[in-house]
Scaffold this motif. Structure first.
Motif, PDB file in Angstrom:
ATOM      1  N   UNK B 157       5.295  -4.920 -35.340  1.00 42.86           N
ATOM      2  CA  UNK B 157       5.341  -5.038 -33.878  1.00 42.86           C
ATOM      3  C   UNK B 157       4.236  -4.214 -33.218  1.00 42.86           C
ATOM      4  N   UNK B 236      16.504 -10.655 -25.853  1.00 45.27           N
ATOM      5  CA  UNK B 236      15.088 -10.880 -25.532  1.00 45.27           C
ATOM      6  C   UNK B 236      14.639 -10.008 -24.364  1.00 45.27           C
ATOM      7  N   UNK B 239      14.254  -6.403 -25.453  1.00 45.99           N
ATOM      8  CA  UNK B 239      12.993  -6.182 -26.175  1.00 45.99           C
ATOM      9  C   UNK B 239      11.869  -5.879 -25.196  1.00 45.99           C
ATOM     10  N   UNK B 351      10.716 -16.904 -30.789  1.00 46.30           N
ATOM     11  CA  UNK B 351      11.866 -16.049 -30.523  1.00 46.30           C
ATOM     12  C   UNK B 351      12.906 -16.808 -29.701  1.00 46.30           C
ATOM     13  N   UNK B 379      13.242  -9.194 -38.261  1.00 46.24           N
ATOM     14  CA  UNK B 379      12.281  -8.552 -37.368  1.00 46.24           C
ATOM     15  C   UNK B 379      12.096  -9.454 -36.147  1.00 46.24           C
ATOM     16  N   UNK B 381      11.342  -9.109 -33.085  1.00 45.68           N
ATOM     17  CA  UNK B 381      10.162  -8.924 -32.236  1.00 45.68           C
ATOM     18  C   UNK B 381       8.923  -9.560 -32.856  1.00 45.68           C
ATOM     19  N   UNK B 382       8.920  -9.740 -34.162  1.00 45.68           N
ATOM     20  CA  UNK B 382       7.782 -10.368 -34.847  1.00 45.68           C
ATOM     21  C   UNK B 382       7.966 -11.879 -35.005  1.00 45.68           C
ATOM     22  N   UNK B 384      10.304 -13.214 -36.723  1.00 43.34           N
ATOM     23  CA  UNK B 384      10.586 -13.330 -38.159  1.00 43.34           C
ATOM     24  C   UNK B 384      12.064 -13.096 -38.445  1.00 43.34           C
TER      25      UNK B 384
END
Lengths: 465, 465
Positions: B157, B236, B239, B351, B379, B381-382, B384
Motif C-alpha cells: 500500500x 472503503x 480506508x 475494490x 490486502x 487496499x491493494x 488483492x
C-alpha cells in the motif's frame, strides 16, 4: 486489394481522419517545433486521430507504406524526443483527451493519452483526490507523453515516477494492432508485465493510447521550508532526519552557484535568508491538515537545528510564501539574461558522490572555458541533479560541454538521463551509461516490436542500427 | 573443441562446482520438493554455484547441452513455480547469499540473489533502516525469488511490490551471458528499463544473480488496531479516511467466514472483540515515535468512529498485543484441522467489486458442493483478496473449485494472480486474465530471451507453445 504506398498514404488517411484530423503544409509549419523552440514544425503531415480506432488505422496504413511516424504528446520534452524531419509523419494524441472514469473506491482514473496533466490535477482536486506526479510543464504536458518518457518531477521521493502510477496500459503497435492491458490493479502477477516495456521507451516501441492510473486521497496540509546548511554531509543527514516521520514530500537542494544566480542581480527574486550558505534545501511536508503539516515540519526542523544540522531556516506561513520559495527553485529568468548560451543537463548519481561530482565538473569545465558558469540543483533525494551551464561568449561547440559533463559523470558511474530521456540529444552518450549487452538487448526489443524502425525513428538508437 | 551434451554435462559441471556445488541422487531426493510439500525433490542434479562466474558457467554448459534448468530461491512459492521433473536440473542460488553493501547515504543495499529476506531485515534493523517488503515466508524466501516473482506482502500500500524496490539488477541469461544493469538510481531514463522484464517473469527469461535495492530510514513507532465494521461501503470509506494523514501502513480486511474459522472452535486464537461484525479490519499506522503512531492512529479512529464508520475497535497497547492481532490474520491452523482438503487462491479485483464477488462466489461454490466453505480475507487496499476454500469430504476434482473461482472472477474482470504468480498451477487459467495479443507478445519475449525454452520450462507457458 490495393497496396498502400508512401504516394497513396495521405489520400488513404484523409477519409479516415477528416479535414481537421489531417494537417499538411502551412497547417503544420504554423506550429512550433517544440514548446522550447519556435522554429516551424517539420513533417510530411500531422495526424490528429480522434479515437483509438482512428489511431490504429493511422498506424496500420503508415506501416503498410513503411512510413516513419513521430508520436507527439505535449511537446514539452527536453531531449529532442519528438524531433521530426520532412520525411516523417507526426502523430499527435491531442484529440484523445478524455478523462474516461474516476473511481475513488478503487483509487484509479482511466485516461486517454492526450489528457493534459493540469486538467487531471484540477478534476481530481475538485473531489479532494490527487494524481501524485507533478512537474513544471503541467499546463502542456500530456499523460501519454509522461508515460512514454517515464516522467519524474516533484513527487518521486514518496510516490515514484510515472511508471509507479500506471496500473493498466493500452498501446497501438507499429503495425496498427492494439495491445490492450487495461488492468486496474496494484498487484497483477499474471505473466509478464508488458506495459513496463512501453513506459519510458520514448515512443519507439508503440504509441500509448489509454491508461489506468493510480490516484490518492488528497492531504489537506502542506508546509514548505527553506534551509541554509553548511556541509554536504549535513544535507544528507537532514534528509534522513526528515524522512523519519515528518511527512516529507519533497527535498530539493540548490548549490550556491544556483542560488546566487537566481536571487542575484539578474533575477527579480530575492533570497528570504539573511546570510549565505553552502547549500540551500527547499523541502515540503504534507499532513491531513495545515496545522498538522506545520507542526510536523516545525518539530522536525527544531530537532535538526538542535543537532546542529541547520544554519538558518524560513518556514512558509502562507500559500503565497510557499509559492515564493518554490519560484526560486523553478526560476530560469536569470540564466536567460546573463548567458549567451545555456546548456541543461539531467543526471543521476549516488547521493554520496554529488558534492565531489559538482566540484570535479566545475574544474573540468573551467578548462574548457575559464568564464563558464556551472549552476547545480535538483531532486537530491531522488539521486537526481540538474545542471545549468552558462557561457558568455557562447562556446564554439556544444560537444565540449557535453563531453566534460558526461565523462566526469562516467567516472562516478552516473546515468546520463534521470528523468528527461534520451531522444536525439543524449543518444551519442548512451554507451557511457549502458553497457554493450544492455544496448544489444535494447536493440533486440526494438527489432521485435518495430522491425522496420518506423516508430520515432532515430530516437535512442540510430535509424540503421 | 568438444561439444557439451546431456551425457557429458554433469562431468563438465563437476570441476567447476566442486563436490558441494553439484548434488545428485540421494543428495537431491533428501530435500523436500517445496517448503509446502515434503515429497522428495526430483531433478537430474541440483547445482549450487558459489559465485556469479560459476552461475554463468552452469548456464553456459546447460545451454550448450540443451538442458532444461529450474532456478530455485527459497522454494516458498505458492504457484508451483519451481516444480522440476527428473529430466530437469535445479539451479539453487542458496550460496549466493552475501549482502554486499549497505549504503545509507544513497539509501540502497547491494545483495546477491540468495540472501534470505529475514537476514536483510535483521542487518538493516541493527542500523535503524528497513527494506520495505515483508511477508509470511520471510525466514526462508530469498530476494532473488522475490524479484523473480515480484513478491507483494504487507507493505505494498505504501511502498509498492518488489518491482518498486529494485533499482539495479544483474541477470544471467539462458546462454550463460551476463546482463548487468546494476544501476543504483531511483531515476534512470537512459533507454529501455530492461530489468522490468525479469522482475515477475518467474525465472523464465533469465536467472537473477544480484541486485541494488531501495532501503528506507526506520520509523520508530507502529500501532496496530482491529476494527469491527458493519457495511462494505464503510470499509472503503474507512480506508480513505485512514489514508489522509494517519501514517497508514497496512489495511487488511477479513470477512466473517475467515474470522469465525480462525477464532472459533478449531483455533487456539480468540477474538479480542466482544461482538460479531460483518467485516474485520486490521490496520497499522507508522510514525517516528511510538507516541506519535499511537496518537495518529487513535485520533484517526476517533474521527472515523464519530462518522459512524466503526462498530468497535481494539488498539494494541504493546508489541505483544499487536502480534496477537496479526497472529489471527496470519493463522492457518484451523483450516488445516477442520477441512480434509484446502484450496488457496490469490486474486486481484476492483475494490468496489469485492463484496459482490465474495457473495457470488459463495453461491457458485455451494452448487459444486453444498458443504464447501469459503473464507475471504486479504490486502484490500491493494485490490488483492486471498481465498481459502475448504471441503470436507474432499472434492473428487480440484478443477471444479478452480473453475468456480476463476470464472466468477472473470465476470468482474479480475486477475487470477495478484502476488503469487502463475507457475504451473495457474497456467490453464491465464487466458481468463490476459488477452490473445498479450499472450502472443509474452511468448514473443520468451522466444527472444530463451529460444530453446530451457529456463523454468513449462511455467507460465507450455513447453511447446
Amino acid at each position: 486489394m490495393t497496396t498502400t504506398t508512401k504516394a497513396s498514404l495521405l489520400a488513404e488517411l484523409a477519409p479516415i481522419l477528416g479535414a481537421s484530423g489531417l494537417l499538411v503544409g502551412e497547417q503544420v509549419q504554423s506550429r512550433a517545433a517544440t514548446f522550447w523552440d519556435n522554429t516551424p514544425m517539420r513533417a510530411k503531415a500531422l495526424l490528429r486521430p480522434s479515437s483509438v480506432d482512428e489511431l490504429c488505422a493511422c498506424l496500420r496504413l503508415c506501416h503498410a507504406a513503411r512510413q516513419t511516424v513521430v508520436p507527439l504528446g505535449g511537446n514539452t520534452g527536453l531531449a529532442e524526443g519528438t524531433a521530426a524531419t520532412a520525411d516523417d509523419i507526426v502523430l499527435s494524441l491531442e484529440r484523445l483527451n478524455q478523462i474516461e472514469q474516476i473511481d475513488t473506491v478503487s483509487q484509479t482514473v482511466t485516461v486517454q493519452a492526450g489528457v493534459v496533466l493540469q486538467c487531471l490535477h484540477e478534476q481530481l482536486a475538485a473531489q479532494h483526490w490527487v494524481f501524485p506526479v507533478d512537474l513544471g510543464a503541467r499546463g502542456s504536458c500530456t499523460l501519454g507523453g509522461m508515460m512514454a518518457t517515464n516522467a519524474g518531477g516533484f513527487g518521486v521521493l514518496v510516490h515514484g515516477m510515472m511508471r509507479a502510477q500506471v496500473l493498466g496500459l493500452e498501446v497501438v503497435l507499429a503495425d496498427g494492432s492494439l495491445l490492450s492491458s487495461m488492468h486496474g490493479y496494484l498487484k497483477n502477477n499474471s505473466g509478464y508485465d508488458l506495459k513496463q516495456l512501453f513506459i519510458g521507451s520514448e515512443g519507439t516501441l508503440g504509441v500509448i493510447s489509454r491508461a489506468v492510473l493510480r490516484i490518492k486521497p488528497m492531504l489537506g496540509g502542506r508546509t514548505s521550508a527553506l534551509l541554509g546548511v553548511a556541509r554536504f554531509e549535513q544535507v544528507c543527514e537532514l534528509l534522513q532526519c526528515m524522512q523519519r516521520g515528518s511527512g516529507l514530500s519533497a527535498f530539493e537542494v540548490m548549490w550556491p552557484s544556483f542560488w546566487e544566480l537566481n536571487t542575484g542581480e539578474y533575477s527579480s527574486l530575492k533570497s528570504p535568508l539573511a546570510g549565505k550558505h553552502n547549500f540551500y534545501v527547499l523541502l515540503e511536508c504534507q499532513a491531513d491538515s495545515q496545522a498538522g503539516a506545520d507542526s510536523a515540519c516545525t518539530s522536525a526542523l527544531e530537532a535538526a537545528f538542535a543537532q546542529g544540522l541547520l544554519q538558518d531556516a524560513v518556514i512558509a506561513r502562507s500559500m503565497a510564501e510557499a509559492q515564493g520559495l518554490w519560484a526560486i527553485r523553478e526560476a530560469y529568468e536569470a540564466e536567460q539574461k546573463r548567458f549567451a548560451k545555456v546548456y541543461g543537463f539531467d543526471v543521476s548519481l549516488r547521493i554520496a558522490d554529488m558534492q565531489r561530482f559538482a566540484t570535479d565538473l566545475d574544474k573540468r569545465l573551467k578548462q574548457v572555458q575559464p568564464s563558464i558558469y556551472l549552476s547545480v540543483y535538483g531532486h537530491l533525494a531522488d539521486g537526481n541533479l540538474h545542471l545549468i551551464i552558462g557561457s558568455n561568449p557562447p562556446l564554439p561547440e556544444t560537444h565540449a560541454v557535453e563531453e566534460a559533463v558526461y565523462q566526469t559523470l562516467a567516472l562516478f558511474g552516473g546515468s546520463i538521463s534521470a528523468e528527461h530521456g534520451v531522444g536525439l540529444e543524449k543518444k551519442p552518450w548512451l554507451q557511457l551509461t549502458r553497457n554493450k549487452n544492455e544496448l544489444h538487448w535494447m536493440r533486440q526489443i526494438k527489432q521485435l516490436f518495430d522491425p522496420h524502425h518506423l516508430l520515432n525513428p532515430g530516437k535512442i538508437f540510430d535509424r540503421d542500427s
